[in-house]
Design a protein around this motif. Structure first.
Motif, PDB file in Angstrom:
ATOM      1  N   GLU A 228       0.853  -1.191   0.000  1.00  0.00           N
ATOM      2  CA  GLU A 228       0.000   0.000   0.000  1.00  0.00           C
ATOM      3  C   GLU A 228       0.884   1.234   0.000  1.00  0.00           C
ATOM      4  OE1 GLU A 228      -2.329  -0.409   3.553  1.00  0.00           O
ATOM      5  OE2 GLU A 228      -0.886   0.707   4.759  1.00  0.00           O
ATOM      6  N   GLY A 229       0.287   2.364  -0.283  1.00  0.00           N
ATOM      7  CA  GLY A 229       1.037   3.612  -0.312  1.00  0.00           C
ATOM      8  C   GLY A 229       1.463   4.054   1.079  1.00  0.00           C
ATOM      9  N   HIS A 230       2.338   5.032   1.115  1.00  0.00           N
ATOM     10  CA  HIS A 230       2.857   5.528   2.380  1.00  0.00           C
ATOM     11  C   HIS A 230       1.730   6.046   3.254  1.00  0.00           C
ATOM     12  CE1 HIS A 230       5.673   6.966   5.235  1.00  0.00           C
ATOM     13  NE2 HIS A 230       5.505   8.254   4.981  1.00  0.00           N
ATOM     14  N   GLY A 232      -0.795   4.551   4.039  1.00  0.00           N
ATOM     15  CA  GLY A 232      -2.061   4.119   3.478  1.00  0.00           C
ATOM     16  C   GLY A 232      -2.523   4.940   2.289  1.00  0.00           C
ATOM     17  N   GLY A 233      -1.673   5.877   1.825  1.00  0.00           N
ATOM     18  CA  GLY A 233      -2.069   6.759   0.726  1.00  0.00           C
ATOM     19  C   GLY A 233      -1.362   6.443  -0.583  1.00  0.00           C
ATOM     20  N   ASP A 234      -0.734   7.455  -1.178  1.00  0.00           N
ATOM     21  CA  ASP A 234      -0.134   7.360  -2.499  1.00  0.00           C
ATOM     22  C   ASP A 234       1.123   6.486  -2.488  1.00  0.00           C
ATOM     23  OD1 ASP A 234       0.452   7.873  -5.134  1.00  0.00           O
ATOM     24  OD2 ASP A 234       1.300   9.860  -4.771  1.00  0.00           O
ATOM     25  N   LYS A 235       1.326   5.723  -3.568  1.00  0.00           N
ATOM     26  CA  LYS A 235       2.514   4.874  -3.713  1.00  0.00           C
ATOM     27  C   LYS A 235       3.629   5.543  -4.527  1.00  0.00           C
ATOM     28  CE  LYS A 235       0.243   0.322  -3.688  1.00  0.00           C
ATOM     29  NZ  LYS A 235       0.035  -0.917  -4.484  1.00  0.00           N
ATOM     30  N   THR A 236       3.449   6.777  -4.929  1.00  0.00           N
ATOM     31  CA  THR A 236       4.386   7.396  -5.864  1.00  0.00           C
ATOM     32  C   THR A 236       5.821   7.380  -5.361  1.00  0.00           C
ATOM     33  OG1 THR A 236       2.655   8.860  -6.686  1.00  0.00           O
ATOM     34  CG2 THR A 236       4.911   9.474  -7.189  1.00  0.00           C
ATOM     35  N   GLU A 237       6.042   7.810  -4.119  1.00  0.00           N
ATOM     36  CA  GLU A 237       7.410   7.935  -3.619  1.00  0.00           C
ATOM     37  C   GLU A 237       7.798   6.843  -2.638  1.00  0.00           C
ATOM     38  OE1 GLU A 237       8.638  11.790  -2.332  1.00  0.00           O
ATOM     39  OE2 GLU A 237       7.450  12.823  -3.862  1.00  0.00           O
ATOM     40  N   ARG A 238       6.848   6.286  -1.911  1.00  0.00           N
ATOM     41  CA  ARG A 238       7.167   5.277  -0.905  1.00  0.00           C
ATOM     42  C   ARG A 238       6.078   4.220  -0.874  1.00  0.00           C
ATOM     43  NH1 ARG A 238      10.832   5.379   2.941  1.00  0.00           N
ATOM     44  NH2 ARG A 238      11.191   7.611   2.663  1.00  0.00           N
ATOM     45  N   ILE A 239       6.490   2.949  -0.784  1.00  0.00           N
ATOM     46  CA  ILE A 239       5.553   1.837  -0.747  1.00  0.00           C
ATOM     47  C   ILE A 239       5.725   1.078   0.545  1.00  0.00           C
ATOM     48  CG2 ILE A 239       4.741  -0.239  -1.938  1.00  0.00           C
ATOM     49  CD1 ILE A 239       6.143   0.811  -4.471  1.00  0.00           C
ATOM     50  N   ASN A 240       4.626   0.828   1.233  1.00  0.00           N
ATOM     51  CA  ASN A 240       4.654   0.033   2.470  1.00  0.00           C
ATOM     52  C   ASN A 240       4.207  -1.393   2.174  1.00  0.00           C
ATOM     53  OD1 ASN A 240       5.444   2.184   4.081  1.00  0.00           O
ATOM     54  ND2 ASN A 240       3.360   2.784   4.545  1.00  0.00           N
ATOM     55  N   PHE A 241       4.826  -2.347   2.871  1.00  0.00           N
ATOM     56  CA  PHE A 241       4.494  -3.747   2.705  1.00  0.00           C
ATOM     57  C   PHE A 241       4.034  -4.316   4.068  1.00  0.00           C
ATOM     58  CE2 PHE A 241       7.308  -2.697  -0.703  1.00  0.00           C
ATOM     59  CZ  PHE A 241       6.786  -3.374  -1.797  1.00  0.00           C
ATOM     60  N   ILE A 242       2.891  -4.960   4.041  1.00  0.00           N
ATOM     61  CA  ILE A 242       2.315  -5.571   5.230  1.00  0.00           C
ATOM     62  C   ILE A 242       2.379  -7.072   5.038  1.00  0.00           C
ATOM     63  CG2 ILE A 242       0.362  -5.547   6.808  1.00  0.00           C
ATOM     64  CD1 ILE A 242       1.480  -2.746   6.137  1.00  0.00           C
ATOM     65  N   CYS A 243       3.132  -7.767   5.858  1.00  0.00           N
ATOM     66  CA  CYS A 243       3.406  -9.195   5.648  1.00  0.00           C
ATOM     67  C   CYS A 243       3.090  -9.995   6.915  1.00  0.00           C
ATOM     68  CB  CYS A 243       4.878  -9.403   5.309  1.00  0.00           C
ATOM     69  SG  CYS A 243       5.600  -8.145   4.207  1.00  0.00           S
ATOM     70  N   ARG A 244       2.642 -11.214   6.701  1.00  0.00           N
ATOM     71  CA  ARG A 244       2.392 -12.112   7.815  1.00  0.00           C
ATOM     72  C   ARG A 244       3.065 -13.460   7.542  1.00  0.00           C
ATOM     73  NH1 ARG A 244      -1.087 -11.958  12.116  1.00  0.00           N
ATOM     74  NH2 ARG A 244      -2.402 -10.319  11.226  1.00  0.00           N
ATOM     75  N   LYS A 245       3.748 -13.974   8.548  1.00  0.00           N
ATOM     76  CA  LYS A 245       4.402 -15.274   8.412  1.00  0.00           C
ATOM     77  C   LYS A 245       3.347 -16.377   8.407  1.00  0.00           C
ATOM     78  CE  LYS A 245       7.746 -18.341  10.708  1.00  0.00           C
ATOM     79  NZ  LYS A 245       8.807 -18.432  11.738  1.00  0.00           N
ATOM     80  N   LEU A 246       3.374 -17.196   7.366  1.00  0.00           N
ATOM     81  CA  LEU A 246       2.410 -18.289   7.234  1.00  0.00           C
ATOM     82  C   LEU A 246       2.825 -19.480   8.092  1.00  0.00           C
ATOM     83  CD1 LEU A 246       1.766 -18.098   3.397  1.00  0.00           C
ATOM     84  CD2 LEU A 246       0.351 -17.190   5.243  1.00  0.00           C
TER      85      LEU A 246
END
Length: 246
Positions: A228-230, A232-246
């Motif tokens: 998702e974007g920084h 929770g917003g725009d992805k233009t300059e920064r991208i956030n990753f939300i991960c869960r260990k399976l």
């Protein structure tokens, strides 16, 4: 006239003044985003802050009720983190660790890696780093991190010069775009008590990653991940990753 720069280790020049120069990044809003995300996703109480720097996010998570250990590859960064934690009455441990060799004597409920930490990992070590984080987490554990986007590194940071000047310190930041990386030559002038200035130089490299490339590496290491974007917003300059260990 030629000048030879004596470069030192990663974040050795910036280590003691990183938060000072980075005061415009929106620390308060950014840390609250992390806290909200962790709470919404039901994270446990024990976490690690990978690439913690001077420890702002470590301190913010502690104040939100989490038990957090800060990890960084720079002794100078950790020295400042310990001092700032004591000043803010934050009881957190800080450990000298390289994420590509991550090894802990406990299993955290979550890990965060904030403000470009992953961009500093060379491509040949990226999957190793993700695998190390996956191995250390409890089953179902969360991993939240960000990257500077390809657009930002190619077209904004790229081959550009940035400078910040304060009363007690000045930062000069020269960037060179080369293929899928940006080499950064950084000079810091710090004012001494007698009014003179000391100079320190270092070189850093950030690697350019695309969203799909990151998601593929995470999936191969056993994470369920989304981007998702920084904040929770725009992805233009920064991208956030939300991960869960399976």
């Amino acid at each position: 006239m030629s000048i030879t720069k004596a470069y030192s280790g990663a974040y050795s020049a910036l280590g003691n003044v990183f938060e000072y120069f980075n005061d415009d990044c929106g620390y308060e809003q950014w840390s609250q985003y992390l806290i909200n995300r962790l709470q919404a996703l039901g994270a446990g109480a024990v976490g690690i802050d990978i690439g913690c720097g001077n420890g702002y996010f470590t301190r913010a998570l502690y104040k939100a009720g989490y038990s957090v250990t800060g990890l960084d590859i720079s002794p100078q960064m950790l020295s400042a983190a310990v001092e700032l934690a004591a000043r803010h009455r934050v009881k957190a441990d800080f450990i000298l660790q390289d994420v590509t060799k991550l090894s802990l004597n406990f299993r955290p409920d979550f890990a965060v890696a904030v403000n470009d930490c992953v961009n500093y990992i060379p491509p040949q070590k990226l999957q190793t780093a993700f695998a190390r984080v996956h191995k250390c987490l409890k089953k179902g554990g969360l991993f939240i991190f960000d990257i500077s986007s390809e657009h930002k590194l190619r077209h904004i940071v790229g081959s550009n010069l940035f400078a910040r000047d304060f009363d007690n310190a000045t930062l000069l930041w020269f960037n060179t775009l080369s293929g899928d990386k940006v080499d950064m030559d950084i000079t810091v002038f710090t004012r001494l008590p007698d009014g003179k200035y000391t100079r320190a130089d270092e070189r850093q490299t950030q690697y350019i990653y695309g969203e799909t490339q990151i998601l593929t590496a995470l999936t191969q290491c056993g994470f369920a991940a989304e981007a998702e974007g920084h904040l929770g917003g725009d992805k233009t300059e920064r991208i956030n990753f939300i991960c869960r260990k399976l």
